[in-house]
Design a protein around this motif. Structure first.
Motif, PDB file in Angstrom:
ATOM      1  N   TRP A  13      18.210  -3.497 -24.669  1.00 26.07           N
ATOM      2  CA  TRP A  13      17.838  -2.599 -23.795  1.00 26.07           C
ATOM      3  C   TRP A  13      16.723  -1.638 -24.165  1.00 26.07           C
ATOM      4  N   GLU A  14      16.103  -0.915 -23.665  1.00 24.36           N
ATOM      5  CA  GLU A  14      15.352   0.025 -24.429  1.00 24.36           C
ATOM      6  C   GLU A  14      15.406   1.058 -22.735  1.00 24.36           C
ATOM      7  N   LEU A  15      15.613   2.180 -23.727  1.00 26.08           N
ATOM      8  CA  LEU A  15      15.848   3.254 -22.249  1.00 26.08           C
ATOM      9  C   LEU A  15      15.038   4.619 -23.515  1.00 26.08           C
ATOM     10  N   MET A  16      13.910   5.349 -22.634  1.00 25.47           N
ATOM     11  CA  MET A  16      13.637   6.424 -24.110  1.00 25.47           C
ATOM     12  C   MET A  16      14.100   7.795 -23.784  1.00 25.47           C
ATOM     13  N   PHE A  17      14.797   7.274 -22.589  1.00 23.01           N
ATOM     14  CA  PHE A  17      15.624   9.079 -22.778  1.00 23.01           C
ATOM     15  C   PHE A  17      17.131   9.140 -22.896  1.00 23.01           C
ATOM     16  N   THR A  18      17.475   7.927 -23.985  1.00 24.80           N
ATOM     17  CA  THR A  18      18.175   8.371 -24.171  1.00 24.80           C
ATOM     18  C   THR A  18      19.007   9.131 -26.185  1.00 24.80           C
ATOM     19  N   ARG A  40      14.574 -12.968 -29.209  1.00 26.04           N
ATOM     20  CA  ARG A  40      15.191 -11.541 -28.766  1.00 26.04           C
ATOM     21  C   ARG A  40      14.440 -11.285 -27.669  1.00 26.04           C
ATOM     22  N   LEU A  41      15.337 -10.982 -27.106  1.00 25.15           N
ATOM     23  CA  LEU A  41      14.761 -10.673 -25.425  1.00 25.15           C
ATOM     24  C   LEU A  41      15.015  -8.785 -25.499  1.00 25.15           C
TER      25      LEU A  41
END
Length: 338
Positions: free
Chosen positions: A268-273, A243-244
């Protein structure tokens, strides 16, 4: 109220890149807290927005998505906090930032500040803690405890803000073998101090650096910076079905077809989602900040404050932006008081 804002995208060293301004006090909505901001920290998102986003109609745009402070007032539907509470949070990217004396924020993305920390130490944590937690436990689907003790996590850019907390979470709360990358003696020492089992140099070929520490391939990668530069090497370093996960913004598109042969997954990680889309589980950010606060107070996690740049004003924030843009920051840059 005092605030720091900008009116047009300019280089960090330009005297008008960030300016001291006076703005009207914000009014909290039904689920908002009105917070007296005591300290802030600076993140790459601040510099990216300042460089690329032109404020509408000549308005002052306030940045800043990390803050600690004291609740001054609450909205009519608030149930989690009351005036006088000490809080920390990252806020929402589609609302004004926290580089101001007063700030409004939805209670569902706020946590009670660790009682053992100063405002400055606490302000270093929220955005990076949320990002690291979501990346590790939600995107990469790592379990807490020892279930992953035969697996290995490679953290590219482990000395930065997110890397500094991700290294701690992975080492303290999971059974993973943690390998952090850093290219300078100072940052390598920092990553070791935070708990990484191994530290390698990302300025050298990753396969050679992994071989040097006796590691063939890894099961998980958290690529926090320069993903496009390392992309081919990360694919090579990952085991089949690995996993990447990434958080940065590659300038060139990534060729996902290169992941197919090994059945690698991309996350993908975006904490604002959650706040951007007002998701049904938005309150999970409140819960994880409460957990982080508890872990700090129990001595499991530590603040990732790297440098204290003095009081919150335009000159000090311009210096902070310039250091972040240089790529040489270690941990988080914090400012305190107006």
């Amino acid at each position: 109220m005092k605030a720091v804002a900008y009116y047009q995208p300019l280089p960090a060293e330009h005297p008008e890149a960030l300016q001291d301004v006076q703005l009207a006090e914000p009014v909290p909505g039904p689920r908002d807290l009105l917070v007296e901001v005591r300290a802030i920290s600076v993140n790459p998102v601040d510099t990216k927005i300042r460089q690329s986003v032109t404020p509408a109609d000549g308005a002052a745009k306030v940045l800043g998505w990390d803050a600690s402070g004291v609740v001054k007032a609450v909205g009519s539907e608030v149930s989690l906090f009351q005036p006088g509470d000490r809080v920390f949070y990252a806020g929402a990217i589609d609302r004004a930032g926290a580089n101001s004396e007063l700030h409004v924020v939805d209670e569902r993305i706020v946590g009670h500040m660790p009682s053992s920390l100063s405002f400055a130490d606490a302000a270093a944590l929220p955005l990076t803690a949320i990002t690291a937690w979501e990346l590790l436990f939600e995107r990469l689907q790592i379990s807490e405890g020892s279930a992953n003790q035969n697996q290995t996590l490679l953290i590219v850019g482990a000395a930065g803000g997110v890397g500094s907390i991700l290294t701690q979470l992975a080492r303290r709360l999971t059974g993973l073998t943690v390998i952090g990358t850093a290219s300078r003696a100072q940052t390598q020492a920092w990553v070791r101090e935070l708990g990484a089992h191994h530290v390698i140099d990302h300025s050298k070929p990753l396969s050679e650096e992994l071989a040097r520490i006796g590691v063939g391939q890894v099961t998980h990668v958290a690529s926090l910076t320069q993903t496009e530069q390392h992309y081919e090497q990360l694919i090579e370093a990952l085991e089949p079905q690995g996993r990447l996960a990434l958080i940065d913004d590659p300038v060139q598109p990534l060729d996902v077809m290169k992941l197919k042969r090994k059945s690698l997954s991309l996350h993908w990680e975006l904490m604002f989602t959650r706040s951007l889309y007002q998701t049904e589980d938005m309150i999970e950010q409140h819960r994880l900040l409460e957990r982080v606060s508890s872990l700090v107070d129990s001595g499991v996690l530590r603040t990732t404050l790297g440098e204290h740049f003095g009081r919150i004003d335009a000159a000090n924030l311009r210096r902070a932006h310039a250091l972040l843009e240089s790529g040489k920051a270690r941990g988080k840059i914090v400012l305190e008081g107006f």
